[in-house]
Design a protein around this motif. Structure first.
Motif, PDB file in Angstrom:
ATOM      1  N   LYS A   1       0.829  -1.211   0.000  1.00  0.00           N
ATOM      2  CA  LYS A   1       0.000   0.000   0.000  1.00  0.00           C
ATOM      3  C   LYS A   1       0.860   1.257   0.000  1.00  0.00           C
ATOM      4  O   LYS A   1       0.618   2.194  -0.775  1.00  0.00           O
ATOM      5  N   VAL A   2       1.886   1.294   0.846  1.00  0.00           N
ATOM      6  CA  VAL A   2       2.716   2.506   0.916  1.00  0.00           C
ATOM      7  C   VAL A   2       3.676   2.595  -0.277  1.00  0.00           C
ATOM      8  O   VAL A   2       3.979   3.688  -0.764  1.00  0.00           O
ATOM      9  N   ILE A   3       4.145   1.453  -0.744  1.00  0.00           N
ATOM     10  CA  ILE A   3       5.054   1.469  -1.897  1.00  0.00           C
ATOM     11  C   ILE A   3       4.340   2.006  -3.134  1.00  0.00           C
ATOM     12  O   ILE A   3       4.910   2.755  -3.939  1.00  0.00           O
ATOM     13  N   ASN A   4       3.077   1.612  -3.298  1.00  0.00           N
ATOM     14  CA  ASN A   4       2.315   2.015  -4.484  1.00  0.00           C
ATOM     15  C   ASN A   4       1.799   3.444  -4.410  1.00  0.00           C
ATOM     16  O   ASN A   4       1.271   3.965  -5.395  1.00  0.00           O
TER      17      ASN A   4
ATOM     18  N   ALA B   1       9.731   2.938   5.844  1.00  0.00           N
ATOM     19  CA  ALA B   1      10.496   2.331   6.940  1.00  0.00           C
ATOM     20  C   ALA B   1       9.610   2.078   8.149  1.00  0.00           C
ATOM     21  O   ALA B   1       9.761   1.067   8.843  1.00  0.00           O
ATOM     22  N   ARG B   2       8.680   3.004   8.434  1.00  0.00           N
ATOM     23  CA  ARG B   2       7.802   2.831   9.599  1.00  0.00           C
ATOM     24  C   ARG B   2       6.933   1.576   9.451  1.00  0.00           C
ATOM     25  O   ARG B   2       6.686   0.867  10.437  1.00  0.00           O
ATOM     26  N   VAL B   3       6.486   1.296   8.231  1.00  0.00           N
ATOM     27  CA  VAL B   3       5.697   0.087   8.004  1.00  0.00           C
ATOM     28  C   VAL B   3       6.564  -1.153   8.200  1.00  0.00           C
ATOM     29  O   VAL B   3       6.148  -2.125   8.840  1.00  0.00           O
TER      30      VAL B   3
ATOM     31  N   ARG C   1      12.399   1.552  -3.876  1.00  0.00           N
ATOM     32  CA  ARG C   1      11.081   1.088  -3.470  1.00  0.00           C
ATOM     33  C   ARG C   1      10.811  -0.347  -3.931  1.00  0.00           C
ATOM     34  O   ARG C   1      10.327  -1.188  -3.171  1.00  0.00           O
ATOM     35  N   SER C   2      11.111  -0.631  -5.188  1.00  0.00           N
ATOM     36  CA  SER C   2      10.802  -1.948  -5.741  1.00  0.00           C
ATOM     37  C   SER C   2      11.596  -3.049  -5.038  1.00  0.00           C
ATOM     38  O   SER C   2      11.029  -4.094  -4.664  1.00  0.00           O
ATOM     39  N   VAL C   3      12.901  -2.817  -4.866  1.00  0.00           N
ATOM     40  CA  VAL C   3      13.733  -3.836  -4.220  1.00  0.00           C
ATOM     41  C   VAL C   3      13.287  -4.036  -2.775  1.00  0.00           C
ATOM     42  O   VAL C   3      13.185  -5.167  -2.293  1.00  0.00           O
TER      43      VAL C   3
ATOM     44  N   THR D   1       4.435   8.723  -0.674  1.00  0.00           N
ATOM     45  CA  THR D   1       5.162   8.290   0.523  1.00  0.00           C
ATOM     46  C   THR D   1       6.660   8.406   0.294  1.00  0.00           C
ATOM     47  O   THR D   1       7.152   8.286  -0.827  1.00  0.00           O
ATOM     48  N   ASP D   2       7.397   8.637   1.384  1.00  0.00           N
ATOM     49  CA  ASP D   2       8.849   8.717   1.282  1.00  0.00           C
ATOM     50  C   ASP D   2       9.484   7.538   2.016  1.00  0.00           C
ATOM     51  O   ASP D   2       8.794   6.660   2.542  1.00  0.00           O
ATOM     52  N   SER D   3      10.812   7.527   2.071  1.00  0.00           N
ATOM     53  CA  SER D   3      11.546   6.400   2.660  1.00  0.00           C
ATOM     54  C   SER D   3      11.224   6.230   4.140  1.00  0.00           C
ATOM     55  O   SER D   3      11.167   5.098   4.637  1.00  0.00           O
TER      56      SER D   3
END
Length: 417
Positions: free
Chosen positions: A169-172, A182-184, A222-224, A176-178
């Motif tokens: 959800k956050v990646i897509n 990271a928090r997720v 993000r993808s990796v 959102t930033d790094s």
């Protein structure tokens, strides 16, 4: 005098049944390993008591074969006898003499024997799932039940761990930033620790070590990051209250966690394929076996009959794996890798893809095990000749894996459950 012709055209050997149906890229390789010998009349090809390391096929002319018991057979190139190898069974006992000038196709015996053991060629790639068929034996009954369950939407398939849904959800979300990503990830301390470890591993490390998740996400991308979170979370699915089934799941995960890093390294030398996607394809290609093992926990008769369970896994894991990956909404190339991971002789796609990576990685992973003796030789698999721009040799391929042994070892340790 012997004249050797190093280039053998496919048209010239199309009458040889053993080679006729080989995939083109494999045939091209085989032809590069063979030669044609021209012999004059009266010359002996093999003598009694001499062991030859070549298998001979008669292409032109006429020969006489004298067996150990004195029987004589005259064979001409346009006769049915020329379709079979000469003196294959008794190379140290039969005597072959050229009646006329001849051309003989010479194939190294070891290569010839390996070609004879090859499985049938796969001719098509399909997106179809389990086919409907009449239920007869125990395996077919389960087959029918899987079909009905998927048709009715009642088949219990494993669900992805919660963290993978949250990270997706956050990646897509492009906003959102790094730090938010990271928090997720930090919600699962085990996965978070593994992300930090992997960003400092031989496969991903930069000039400076990283000790915090936001920087790790920034370096990885993000993808990796997404794919690594999925990879590390998958291990949580490989658990069962049944000790025998849990052992099977652990053994399965060990296989997957060896194939996956090899996929990762082979992707490094194959343009167009992503390392992290390759790693994840390697981990997911046998996910159908996990689903079947999960179903077996609700079927005591399967748990108590390992041979029957093995048979069901072998026959159904590809189709069930495709079901799982569709349910998890993975791209089609993951589905294809699950469906065709053991279609060793498939030669469908022109460009290398993730199916090719998984096929070759599995053959590497089975080296040194008893299973390798039932599988095709690495250099006779079409996928092998598609990777690394078609420039792989068995020695080069093994060298890549050997040179990357530290990266593979680190990734295997990070994937351990």
């Amino acid at each position: 005098m012997i004249q050797r012709v190093t280039s053998v055209t496919s048209n010239r050997i199309k009458r040889v049944p053993l080679l006729r149906n080989l995939p083109k890229r494999v045939l091209d390789y085989v032809l590069s390993e063979t030669h044609v010998e021209h012999q004059n009349a009266g010359v002996g090809i093999a003598t009694v008591g001499e062991r030859t390391e070549q298998i001979y096929y008669l292409l032109e002319g006429q020969v006489e074969v004298v067996s150990e018991d004195g029987k004589r057979l005259t064979c001409q190139a346009d006769q049915p006898c020329s379709l079979s190898p000469l003196a294959e069974k008794s190379p140290n006992k039969d005597h072959i003499t050229c009646v006329s000038a001849v051309d003989m196709l010479c194939i190294p015996r070891e290569l010839h024997d390996a070609i004879k053991r090859l499985p049938p060629v796969a001719n098509a790639r399909t997106n179809q799932t389990i086919e409907l068929k009449d239920a007869q034996g125990p395996e077919d009954t389960l087959y029918w039940e899987f079909y009905e369950a998927i048709k009715n939407g009642t088949l219990e398939l494993p669900s992805m761990p919660d963290i993978t849904m949250r990270i997706a959800k956050v990646i897509n979300d492009s906003n959102t930033d790094s730090e938010e990503i990271a928090r997720v990830v930090q919600a699962d301390p085990t996965v978070a620790a593994r992300i930090i470890n992997v960003v400092n591993s031989a496969a991903y490390r930069g000039k400076q070590p990283i000790d915090n998740l936001p920087d790790a996400v920034t370096r990885l991308g993000r993808s990796v990051t997404h794919n690594l979170v999925i990879s590390f979370a998958l291990g949580k699915l490989f658990s069962s209250r049944s000790k025998p089934l849990k052992k099977r799941m652990v053994d399965l995960w060990k296989h997957l966690s060896y194939v996956a890093p090899i996929c990762h390294e082979l992707a490094q030398v194959t343009p167009g394929l992503e390392n992290d996607q390759a790693l994840l394809c390697g981990l997911l290609h046998d996910i159908g076996a996990l689903a079947i093992l999960g179903a077996a926990t609700r079927r005591p008769e399967l748990e108590e009959n390992p041979k029957q369970l093995d048979m069901i896994i072998d026959h159904l894991k590809a189709e069930v794996g495709a079901m799982v990956l569709r349910k998890w909404e993975f791209p089609d190339y993951f589905v294809q890798a699950a469906l065709h991971a053991e279609d060793w002789m498939e030669d469908i796609s022109h460009e290398p893809d993730y199916v090719d990576l998984v096929v070759v990685a599995q053959l590497h992973a089975y080296v040194g095990t008893s299973r390798i003796h039932t599988l095709p030789r690495l250099d006779l698999v079409p996928a092998f000749h598609k990777l690394a721009l078609g420039k792989l040799t068995p020695r080069h391929s093994i060298g890549i894996i050997d040179n990357a042994k530290d990266q593979i070892r680190e990734l295997r340790e990070l994937l351990a459950i």
